[in-house]
Design a protein around this motif. Structure first.
Motif, PDB file in Angstrom:
ATOM      1  N   VAL A   9     -28.763  56.532  19.854  1.00  0.00           N
ATOM      2  CA  VAL A   9     -27.864  55.505  19.318  1.00  0.00           C
ATOM      3  C   VAL A   9     -27.507  55.827  17.869  1.00  0.00           C
ATOM      4  O   VAL A   9     -26.343  55.704  17.458  1.00  0.00           O
ATOM      5  CB  VAL A   9     -28.501  54.108  19.424  1.00  0.00           C
ATOM      6  N   GLY A  10     -28.493  56.244  17.077  1.00  0.00           N
ATOM      7  CA  GLY A  10     -28.213  56.605  15.689  1.00  0.00           C
ATOM      8  C   GLY A  10     -27.202  57.722  15.577  1.00  0.00           C
ATOM      9  O   GLY A  10     -26.261  57.648  14.782  1.00  0.00           O
ATOM     10  N   VAL A  11     -27.358  58.756  16.392  1.00  0.00           N
ATOM     11  CA  VAL A  11     -26.402  59.877  16.374  1.00  0.00           C
ATOM     12  C   VAL A  11     -25.029  59.405  16.830  1.00  0.00           C
ATOM     13  O   VAL A  11     -24.001  59.791  16.259  1.00  0.00           O
ATOM     14  CB  VAL A  11     -26.910  61.035  17.257  1.00  0.00           C
ATOM     15  N   ALA A  12     -24.979  58.585  17.874  1.00  0.00           N
ATOM     16  CA  ALA A  12     -23.695  58.088  18.381  1.00  0.00           C
ATOM     17  C   ALA A  12     -22.946  57.300  17.303  1.00  0.00           C
ATOM     18  O   ALA A  12     -21.727  57.412  17.166  1.00  0.00           O
ATOM     19  CB  ALA A  12     -23.909  57.229  19.621  1.00  0.00           C
ATOM     20  N   LEU A  13     -23.676  56.487  16.536  1.00  0.00           N
ATOM     21  CA  LEU A  13     -23.035  55.704  15.473  1.00  0.00           C
ATOM     22  C   LEU A  13     -22.641  56.588  14.290  1.00  0.00           C
ATOM     23  O   LEU A  13     -21.753  56.237  13.517  1.00  0.00           O
ATOM     24  CB  LEU A  13     -23.972  54.592  15.003  1.00  0.00           C
ATOM     25  N   ALA A  14     -23.300  57.740  14.142  1.00  0.00           N
ATOM     26  CA  ALA A  14     -22.989  58.641  13.031  1.00  0.00           C
ATOM     27  C   ALA A  14     -21.752  59.479  13.281  1.00  0.00           C
ATOM     28  O   ALA A  14     -21.181  60.050  12.351  1.00  0.00           O
ATOM     29  CB  ALA A  14     -24.190  59.559  12.761  1.00  0.00           C
ATOM     30  N   ILE A  15     -21.331  59.558  14.534  1.00  0.00           N
ATOM     31  CA  ILE A  15     -20.194  60.411  14.894  1.00  0.00           C
ATOM     32  C   ILE A  15     -18.890  59.805  14.397  1.00  0.00           C
ATOM     33  O   ILE A  15     -18.700  58.594  14.392  1.00  0.00           O
ATOM     34  CB  ILE A  15     -20.145  60.606  16.422  1.00  0.00           C
ATOM     35  N   THR A  16     -17.990  60.668  13.958  1.00  0.00           N
ATOM     36  CA  THR A  16     -16.619  60.274  13.636  1.00  0.00           C
ATOM     37  C   THR A  16     -15.693  60.862  14.701  1.00  0.00           C
ATOM     38  O   THR A  16     -15.907  61.988  15.154  1.00  0.00           O
ATOM     39  CB  THR A  16     -16.197  60.801  12.253  1.00  0.00           C
ATOM     40  N   ALA A  17     -14.668  60.127  15.092  1.00  0.00           N
ATOM     41  CA  ALA A  17     -13.728  60.618  16.106  1.00  0.00           C
ATOM     42  C   ALA A  17     -12.791  61.633  15.468  1.00  0.00           C
ATOM     43  O   ALA A  17     -11.652  61.318  15.133  1.00  0.00           O
ATOM     44  CB  ALA A  17     -12.939  59.467  16.709  1.00  0.00           C
ATOM     45  N   PHE A  18     -13.285  62.857  15.301  1.00  0.00           N
ATOM     46  CA  PHE A  18     -12.527  63.860  14.577  1.00  0.00           C
ATOM     47  C   PHE A  18     -11.136  64.126  15.173  1.00  0.00           C
ATOM     48  O   PHE A  18     -10.136  64.088  14.453  1.00  0.00           O
ATOM     49  CB  PHE A  18     -13.355  65.152  14.512  1.00  0.00           C
ATOM     50  N   PRO A  19     -10.998  64.375  16.494  1.00  0.00           N
ATOM     51  CA  PRO A  19      -9.656  64.593  17.047  1.00  0.00           C
ATOM     52  C   PRO A  19      -8.755  63.367  16.895  1.00  0.00           C
ATOM     53  O   PRO A  19      -7.567  63.489  16.614  1.00  0.00           O
ATOM     54  CB  PRO A  19      -9.924  64.912  18.519  1.00  0.00           C
ATOM     55  N   MET A  20      -9.336  62.186  17.098  1.00  0.00           N
ATOM     56  CA  MET A  20      -8.546  60.963  16.974  1.00  0.00           C
ATOM     57  C   MET A  20      -8.136  60.731  15.527  1.00  0.00           C
ATOM     58  O   MET A  20      -7.002  60.333  15.231  1.00  0.00           O
ATOM     59  CB  MET A  20      -9.351  59.779  17.506  1.00  0.00           C
ATOM     60  N   LEU A  21      -9.055  60.983  14.612  1.00  0.00           N
ATOM     61  CA  LEU A  21      -8.758  60.879  13.181  1.00  0.00           C
ATOM     62  C   LEU A  21      -7.601  61.814  12.822  1.00  0.00           C
ATOM     63  O   LEU A  21      -6.665  61.432  12.114  1.00  0.00           O
ATOM     64  CB  LEU A  21     -10.021  61.233  12.391  1.00  0.00           C
ATOM     65  N   ALA A  22      -7.660  63.048  13.341  1.00  0.00           N
ATOM     66  CA  ALA A  22      -6.596  64.021  13.064  1.00  0.00           C
ATOM     67  C   ALA A  22      -5.260  63.551  13.614  1.00  0.00           C
ATOM     68  O   ALA A  22      -4.213  63.696  12.967  1.00  0.00           O
ATOM     69  CB  ALA A  22      -6.965  65.377  13.669  1.00  0.00           C
ATOM     70  N   ARG A  23      -5.295  62.940  14.807  1.00  0.00           N
ATOM     71  CA  ARG A  23      -4.035  62.500  15.403  1.00  0.00           C
ATOM     72  C   ARG A  23      -3.446  61.294  14.665  1.00  0.00           C
ATOM     73  O   ARG A  23      -2.235  61.204  14.476  1.00  0.00           O
ATOM     74  CB  ARG A  23      -4.255  62.166  16.886  1.00  0.00           C
ATOM     75  N   ILE A  24      -4.309  60.367  14.235  1.00  0.00           N
ATOM     76  CA  ILE A  24      -3.836  59.222  13.465  1.00  0.00           C
ATOM     77  C   ILE A  24      -3.202  59.696  12.155  1.00  0.00           C
ATOM     78  O   ILE A  24      -2.128  59.241  11.748  1.00  0.00           O
ATOM     79  CB  ILE A  24      -4.979  58.235  13.188  1.00  0.00           C
TER      80      ILE A  24
END
Length: 419
Positions: A144-159
């Protein structure tokens, strides 16, 4: 189902996904949401959470279980091609002293939500059915900690691309921080899965493979991509680029770092020239329009929000959303401020880094298939991904309006009538 039976199901499923994504995109576009959010939400609506609830026969006929891996693989093609374009656009702009700030932002954006997520699970695990059978509390908390630490890199790039923010300091800083953030998070995810399986091999493969990939890219990346762009003829350059992309995507997938980072890295080391521009302009439209929505809908088809009817699960979900926002947005904003960035930049970086969408969904699918995640935890973290991604665009727009009001209310220091 045989391939002959799957083919017509694939075609009708793709047609439904693309048309439904367009409809949801049109509706959400009226409130300022980018198409990328619509594609992720459309998958949830087409899955058991809505269509399966209202019309289970149609949902099962449109998306039979044997079809899901095909949607995943075809969607990967679009994701790899899009991230190649994002990497190429990333190097079109130069920002001074970016590496140090990006490192600090990504460090804070990983560490704080990781610790908060672990503490949340340790505090609530006795009251919420979120542990998969046979999985230790420590492994569940770490996941759970790792999942919350993740950033949506491809989605961030598309936004960033869709809003025309690729040339801004905060856009570049968010991209660089997100890339570092997710690379670290995927290595940590490999470590968690290694502990869950009782084998340390996968973690060493991911870490060692990432170091080797970085060295090869540093020493020979420009030379190889320059050779590809020097091939005679448009078709040869296009074929060479796609072959290189898929080879690198294969390698980064094999080492557990995920294909998007390989594709992004190839884009970063591509030479900027008219030939490369033509290749990128050829690949991007069809990838973004046809292939990419299939990947964004994939995880939604495996999500069941009916599980949130359990009050304990719902309470845990709300707590996860709060911890995710405070941990990621707050930590990234604070780190950017400490590194000397103005508040206008720090707020935007925090808002962009807070989006988790695609990459968290990927991690959840990996955890689900590894037996680390049960259906309740999967649904809770999908909700976190949706909420944190849906809030990104409105939050950016609110920051812009807030700054515009502040600028309008600041009195001019120039006397009236002064030319």
């Amino acid at each position: 189902m045989t391939p002959t039976e799957l083919a017509p199901r694939f075609f009708i499923a793709v047609a439904v996904i693309l048309l439904f994504c367009k409809l949801v995109s049109w509706l959400l576009g009226k409130v300022g949401q980018p198409p990328v959010v619509s594609e992720m939400l459309a998958g949830v609506l087409l899955g058991p959470s809505l269509l399966g609830l209202l019309w289970p026969g149609a949902q099962a006929a449109l998306f039979p279980a044997p079809l899901l891996p095909i949607l995943y693989v075809v969607g990967q093609v679009g994701l790899v091609l899009f991230m190649f374009q994002a990497g190429y656009a990333f190097t079109s702009h130069r920002v001074t002293r970016l590496a140090g700030t990006a490192g600090a932002v990504s460090l804070a954006g990983v560490t704080v939500p990781l610790l908060l997520g672990v503490l949340l699970v340790l505090g609530m695990a006795g009251f919420v059915p979120i542990r998969a059978e046979g999985v230790s509390l420590g492994v569940s908390a770490a996941f759970v900690g790792v999942a919350l630490a993740i950033t949506a890199f491809p989605m961030l790039a598309r936004i960033i691309t869709e809003r025309g923010l690729a040339g801004t300091r905060f856009g570049l800083l968010a991209l660089a921080s997100g890339a570092i953030d997710d690379a670290v998070a995927w290595i940590m995810l490999a470590v968690v899965l290694a502990f869950a399986s009782g084998a340390a091999g996968p973690a060493f493969v991911t870490a060692g493979g990432a170091v080797l990939f970085g060295l090869v890219l540093w020493l020979g990346g420009r030379r190889v991509t320059g050779y590809v762009m020097g091939l005679p003829g448009d078709r040869a350059r296009l074929l060479g680029t796609v072959a290189l992309l898929f080879l690198v995507a294969w390698y980064t997938d094999e080492i557990g770092l995920y294909a998007v980072f390989g594709a992004f890295a190839v884009g970063v080391v591509m030479p900027h020239s008219a030939q490369t521009d033509k290749v990128v302009d050829t690949l991007t439209p069809i990838a973004a329009t046809v292939f990419l929505p299939l990947f964004f809908t994939f995880s939604g088809l495996r999500t069941e929000f009916a599980l949130l009817g359990n009050p304990a699960v719902l309470l845990f979900a709300i707590a996860c959303v709060v911890v995710a926002i405070v941990g990621k947005f707050g930590a990234c904003w604070g780190a950017a401020r400490v590194m000397g960035e103005p508040n206008t930049v720090a707020l935007r970086v925090g808002a962009l880094m807070n989006a988790r969408g695609l990459m968290q969904l990927i991690a959840l699918n990996v955890g689900l298939e590894a037996g680390v995640v049960n259906s309740s935890l999967f649904t809770v973290l999908v909700l976190v991904a949706l909420v944190t991604t849906l809030m990104t665009t409105p939050l950016i727009s609110w920051i812009e309006r807030r700054e515009a009001r502040g600028a309008a209310s600041t009195p001019s220091l120039v006397p009236a009538g002064t030319p």
